[in-house]
Design a protein around this motif. Structure first.
Motif, PDB file in Angstrom:
ATOM      1  N   PHE A   1       0.849  -1.202   0.000  1.00 17.12           N
ATOM      2  CA  PHE A   1       0.000   0.000   0.000  1.00 17.12           C
ATOM      3  C   PHE A   1       0.879   1.245   0.000  1.00 17.12           C
ATOM      4  O   PHE A   1       1.839   1.341   0.772  1.00 17.12           O
ATOM      5  CB  PHE A   1      -0.912   0.017   1.233  1.00 17.12           C
TER       6      PHE A   1
ATOM      7  N   PHE B   1       0.502   5.806  -0.748  1.00 15.10           N
ATOM      8  CA  PHE B   1      -0.452   6.895  -1.005  1.00 15.10           C
ATOM      9  C   PHE B   1       0.283   8.070  -1.620  1.00 15.10           C
ATOM     10  O   PHE B   1       1.500   8.253  -1.444  1.00 15.10           O
ATOM     11  CB  PHE B   1      -1.182   7.323   0.285  1.00 15.10           C
TER      12      PHE B   1
ATOM     13  N   GLU C   1      -9.951  12.295  -4.626  1.00 18.98           N
ATOM     14  CA  GLU C   1      -9.395  11.084  -4.040  1.00 18.98           C
ATOM     15  C   GLU C   1      -9.825   9.868  -4.877  1.00 18.98           C
ATOM     16  O   GLU C   1     -10.948   9.796  -5.361  1.00 18.98           O
ATOM     17  CB  GLU C   1      -9.885  10.907  -2.608  1.00 18.98           C
TER      18      GLU C   1
ATOM     19  N   LYS D   1      -8.492   5.397  -5.580  1.00 18.70           N
ATOM     20  CA  LYS D   1      -7.578   4.285  -5.317  1.00 18.70           C
ATOM     21  C   LYS D   1      -7.353   3.492  -6.599  1.00 18.70           C
ATOM     22  O   LYS D   1      -8.276   3.303  -7.385  1.00 18.70           O
ATOM     23  CB  LYS D   1      -8.148   3.327  -4.251  1.00 18.70           C
ATOM     24  N   TYR D   2      -6.087   3.012  -6.752  1.00 20.91           N
ATOM     25  CA  TYR D   2      -5.734   2.162  -7.877  1.00 20.91           C
ATOM     26  C   TYR D   2      -5.207   0.838  -7.333  1.00 20.91           C
ATOM     27  O   TYR D   2      -4.377   0.823  -6.423  1.00 20.91           O
ATOM     28  CB  TYR D   2      -4.650   2.799  -8.750  1.00 20.91           C
ATOM     29  N   SER D   3      -5.670  -0.232  -7.890  1.00 21.85           N
ATOM     30  CA  SER D   3      -5.154  -1.564  -7.542  1.00 21.85           C
ATOM     31  C   SER D   3      -4.348  -2.077  -8.733  1.00 21.85           C
ATOM     32  O   SER D   3      -4.918  -2.290  -9.813  1.00 21.85           O
ATOM     33  CB  SER D   3      -6.301  -2.526  -7.222  1.00 21.85           C
TER      34      SER D   3
ATOM     35  N   THR E   1      -1.692  -1.493  -3.867  1.00 25.44           N
ATOM     36  CA  THR E   1      -2.733  -0.468  -3.811  1.00 25.44           C
ATOM     37  C   THR E   1      -2.090   0.900  -3.699  1.00 25.44           C
ATOM     38  O   THR E   1      -1.217   1.116  -2.842  1.00 25.44           O
ATOM     39  CB  THR E   1      -3.669  -0.701  -2.627  1.00 25.44           C
ATOM     40  N   VAL E   2      -2.501   1.834  -4.563  1.00 31.45           N
ATOM     41  CA  VAL E   2      -2.010   3.215  -4.524  1.00 31.45           C
ATOM     42  C   VAL E   2      -3.222   4.111  -4.315  1.00 31.45           C
ATOM     43  O   VAL E   2      -4.158   4.109  -5.122  1.00 31.45           O
ATOM     44  CB  VAL E   2      -1.264   3.588  -5.812  1.00 31.45           C
ATOM     45  N   ALA E   3      -3.238   4.851  -3.198  1.00 27.48           N
ATOM     46  CA  ALA E   3      -4.351   5.755  -2.876  1.00 27.48           C
ATOM     47  C   ALA E   3      -3.926   7.184  -3.115  1.00 27.48           C
ATOM     48  O   ALA E   3      -2.865   7.606  -2.661  1.00 27.48           O
ATOM     49  CB  ALA E   3      -4.788   5.559  -1.432  1.00 27.48           C
TER      50      ALA E   3
ATOM     51  N   CYS F   1      -4.973  10.779  -2.054  1.00 25.82           N
ATOM     52  CA  CYS F   1      -5.832  11.228  -0.947  1.00 25.82           C
ATOM     53  C   CYS F   1      -5.398  12.586  -0.431  1.00 25.82           C
ATOM     54  O   CYS F   1      -4.335  13.114  -0.774  1.00 25.82           O
ATOM     55  CB  CYS F   1      -5.777  10.201   0.175  1.00 25.82           C
TER      56      CYS F   1
ATOM     57  N   CYS G   1      -1.844  10.472   4.900  1.00 25.27           N
ATOM     58  CA  CYS G   1      -3.169  10.372   4.285  1.00 25.27           C
ATOM     59  C   CYS G   1      -4.223  10.113   5.377  1.00 25.27           C
ATOM     60  O   CYS G   1      -3.976   9.354   6.314  1.00 25.27           O
ATOM     61  CB  CYS G   1      -3.156   9.231   3.265  1.00 25.27           C
TER      62      CYS G   1
END
Length: 838
Positions: free
Chosen positions: A679, A681, A741, A743-745, A765-767, A769, A777
């Motif tokens: 993960f 962000f 905002e 999210k990318y998986s 996972t890239v958020a 935010c 974040c």
């Protein structure tokens, strides 16, 4: 400029070169305003030389003129700088002119400016020797390469160019025979020295004068040169070693005493004397004076040091050696100043009482410190006295020169005369008159002859019985033989030995020196299964040989019977330790290894296994071990289990062995992203590229890194992965601009190094935010999942209780006497505080 015959051949070429340098370009390019300038021309070119036409930058300038020194060579005509006289670099290399532009009335309008004229050298001067003929002297055996004279030539051309650099050589040696060159010259310095051949062969008795033709030439392509004669006289070399010098030891002459002299070939040398090996001599009793006289400073002692090796140096005023040092060997001559010395205070000799007349019984030895191989150290022996003279005198003789003592006459009887004392006179100088003497003492002990054999007190011993587990070195039995020869001699000492019945060396018999008893020890373990009893034959002998005619008989032999009883021993494994390697994917029921244990008594054996993890089992009859459950090297790599072998009818009789089972890895775990890499962000507003580092891990030990990473494409987004090392990669994310905002998986594929490799799939996972001031974040409450909402609600409730508690505490404190009106800012919290995403 000086003219010479060497100039003419290159005149046209030099003129052409000079024209190229000074006048070989167009007039337009040699025309311009007045400024600091430098022109180059070759010496000796034809005149006039046109250097440059000056043009005014100010209309008021009507002419240019040289205001300083013209050297009688330079002028300005119609604005041209001209040289009207031939230039010679050897006369002057650089001319500096001051030029200015003036108006009609002579006032300076432009300048003055400096203009340099540089004259370039040509090879117009040959090297010239300072002398037409040189005279030199060389000594016989002059060291090769060490100059004894020099010649010198001068070249007036530019020394920074090949034109002015000089190279020397010898073109002829007179006389010369068999092409033997005796002299050499340093081609740069002109230093003349001998060659190795000259060092060895020059001899004034054969030829005392030589003539050399020496050439000096410059290094130009078309070189110029000249020759000179060198007359060399060869003289005898005075620097010679006087050779070996003999000095008589302990001289009573006055000291210091001159023993020899050395001389350098020329006056003024400084002489220095040293030992060749400083460590060889505790002191150095020699000196040398300014005239080369070498002296011994004190009497010498040959027995301390028999010879000295000296080095004599001839030094110049700077104490630099003029030649290799001379070696001088000093031999210290011996005088007869040492008495013979007995090797032993008393020489001890044993002789048997039946020793035959003429037999050699021993040797008396003496030595002399005087020079070996001379009469001073050559010794003669003579028997002076025999004590006691019983049964008669002269029962022994001494050899004059060897010191050997022999039986001469009479009959020896130990009981009447157990020993004799002999006095031996030792004389050097081969016993001649004037020789130095000493007396040596010899003790001759008469010993009993070995004419009695050992006799056993018993012909049979035993039987004695022992269990097979009897400890080593146990005393099994003592036996006794007696010998009537003289006690405590080699004739009466008894040696016991097992001669039959013990091929494996199970027994050892030691003799008690005080009683001559034989003590039988156990040297190797009993083994009932191999030998249940021993029937031993034992001999008793003396270390001293028996006299002729006497032999050992049956009385010197005895028999010993030893019985061995059985112990019920437990089964024994064929190995003390077992090791086994096993792949972790072994299936249940697969055979691991077969153990083997045997009962020494031949009983039937049963097996058990002690395995706390219950991963293995054993066949109780065959000892074969099988896999009993699933194995996983990532959970446990090494198993140490115990196998027990026991007698079927007597289970208490058992033995244990350790079995070590090592698991080999197989590639059964796919690689995956480490938890910390799953993960990431990006804080809003997100623009441009972002870089993150991901890390993979694999539960397999042998089939993990290096990993390869790849990512599935995301529409409209760019993802670039670059390997950093075997476990880490850098990921560049180019997602474009974001204001909201999201999210990318990102699906990632990670491959390990197995053969074949194993691929794992992971999600990164890239958020994108909103972030706090601390660049973290956070997520608003309404967007949280159910459990997260409950957690946050509980947190807020607890926070509310905490605030109420603080307020009550403040009210309570205000009821007390006030110490200060200040409020702790930490006590206040913002009710609307944002909760960051951890």
């Amino acid at each position: 400029m000086r003219t010479s015959k060497y100039q003419c051949s290159g005149k046209l070429l030099l003129f052409f070169i000079a024209m190229v340098v000074t006048t070989g370009i167009s007039a337009q390019s040699r025309k311009g305003p007045l400024k600091q300038m430098e022109f180059t021309t070759t010496e000796g070119v034809d005149i006039p030389i046109y250097f440059f036409e000056f043009t005014p930058t100010d209309n008021a300038v009507k002419e240019f003129k040289i205001t300083g020194n013209t050297y009688g060579k330079f002028t300005i005509f119609e604005s041209w700088l001209i040289c009207n006289t031939t230039l010679d670099r050897e006369e002057q290399e650089i001319y500096t002119l001051q030029i200015e532009g003036v108006n009609e009335i002579g006032d300076t309008i432009e300048g003055p400016e400096s203009v340099n004229i540089v004259v370039v050298d040509i090879n117009d001067n040959p090297p010239t020797f300072e002398k037409e003929e040189y005279m030199g002297v060389v000594r016989q055996n002059s060291r090769p390469g060490k100059p004894f004279m020099r010649v010198n030539a001068i070249d007036l051309d530019d020394p920074k160019t090949p034109n002015g650099k000089i190279k020397y050589s010898i073109s002829q040696q007179i006389p010369i025979s068999h092409n033997a060159v005796y002299f050499q010259i340093d081609n740069e310095t002109g230093a003349i020295s001998t060659t190795e051949t000259g060092y060895q062969s020059l001899d004034p008795l054969n030829e005392n004068a030589y003539k050399l033709i020496v050439n000096a030439k410059d290094l130009a392509d078309l070189s110029l040169g000249s020759n000179t004669k060198v007359m060399i006289t060869v003289k005898e070399n005075l620097w010679k070693s006087p050779g070996e010098i003999e000095i008589i030891e302990n001289s009573t002459d006055p000291h210091p005493k001159i023993i020899t002299q050395v001389e350098w070939n020329e006056p003024g040398a400084i002489y220095e004397l040293k030992p060749k090996d400083k460590m060889a001599y505790p002191k150095f009793p020699f000196a040398i004076d300014a005239n080369g006289n070498i002296s011994v400073t004190e009497p010498l002692d040959r027995e301390e040091i028999s010879q000295y090796l000296l080095l004599v140096y001839a030094l110049d005023e700077n104490r630099v050696p003029l030649e290799n040092p001379l070696e001088i060997l000093i031999i210290v001559k011996d005088i007869n100043d040492n008495h013979p010395v007995c090797d032993k205070a008393v020489t001890m000799i044993e002789v048997q009482e039946n020793e035959a007349v003429g037999s050699l019984i021993g040797t008396v030895k003496a030595s002399d410190s005087d020079e070996e191989g001379t009469s001073n150290s050559f010794l003669k022996y003579a028997l002076l006295d025999q004590d006691p003279k019983v049964p008669e005198d002269n029962m022994f003789t001494v050899d004059d020169f060897s010191g050997e003592i022999k039986r001469f006459k009479g009959h020896l009887q130990k009981k009447n005369t157990p020993q004799y004392n002999l006095k031996v006179l030792v004389t050097d100088l081969i016993g001649e008159t004037g020789g130095l003497t000493t007396e040596c003492m010899v003790n001759v002990s008469v010993i009993d002859i070995n004419d009695m054999v050992p006799i056993f007190e018993q012909s049979k011993y035993g039987p004695v019985t022992f269990t097979e587990d009897t400890p080593l070195d146990t005393v099994l039995i003592e036996i006794q033989a007696t010998d009537n020869d003289e006690p405590f001699t080699g004739s009466s000492e008894i040696l016991y030995k097992v001669t039959e019945g013990d091929t494996s060396g199970t027994f050892e018999i030691r003799t008690d020196e005080s009683t001559n008893r034989g003590i039988v020890h156990l040297a190797k373990p009993f083994n009932f299964e191999e030998y249940s009893f021993y029937n031993l034959t034992i001999s008793a002998t003396n270390p001293e040989p028996l006299v002729k005619g006497v032999e050992y008989n049956s009385s010197s032999f005895a028999f010993l019977i030893i019985n061995v009883t059985d112990n019920d021993e437990p089964p024994q494994f064929s190995q003390n330790l077992y090791h086994k390697w096993l792949f972790e994917n072994a299936s249940k029921g697969d055979s691991v290894l077969i153990l083997e244990a045997k009962d020494p008594e031949g009983g039937e054996v049963r097996y058990e296994l002690n395995d706390p993890d219950e991963r293995f089992r054993i066949d109780s009859k065959t000892g074969e071990i099988f896999v009993n459950d699933e194995l996983d090297m990532e959970k446990k790599r090494l198993y140490e289990i115990q196998a027990i072998a026991m007698e079927k009818d007597h289970p208490e009789k058992s033995s244990t062995v350790v079995i070590t089972i090592h698991l080999r890895d197989i590639n059964d775990n796919a690689p995956k992203l480490a938890e910390a890499s799953s993960f990431f962000f990006i804080c809003l507003p997100a623009e441009g590229e972002e870089h993150v580092i991901i890390h993979a891990e694999d539960d397999d030990v042998e089939f993990g890194p290096p990993f390869t990473f790849s990512a599935d494409a995301i529409s409209g987004k760019k993802i670039k992965i670059e390997q950093i090392n075997g476990t880490h990669s850098s990921v560049t994310l180019a997602f474009g601009s974001h204001s909201e905002e999201i999210k990318y998986s990102i699906p990632l594929k990670i491959t390990d190094n197995g053969s074949p490799p194993l691929q794992g799939n992971s999600i990164m996972t890239v958020a994108i935010c909103k972030c706090t001031k601390e660049h973290k974040c956070y997520i608003a409450l309404e967007h949280q999942s159910g459990p997260s909402k409950v957690g946050l609600a509980v947190g807020i409730l607890l926070g509310t209780f905490a605030v109420i508690g603080v307020i009550l505490a403040v009210v309570f404190l205000r009821t007390k006497p006030k110490k200060s009106d200040k409020i702790d800012p930490k006590a206040a919290r913002n009710a609307n505080e944002t909760i960051p995403l951890a």
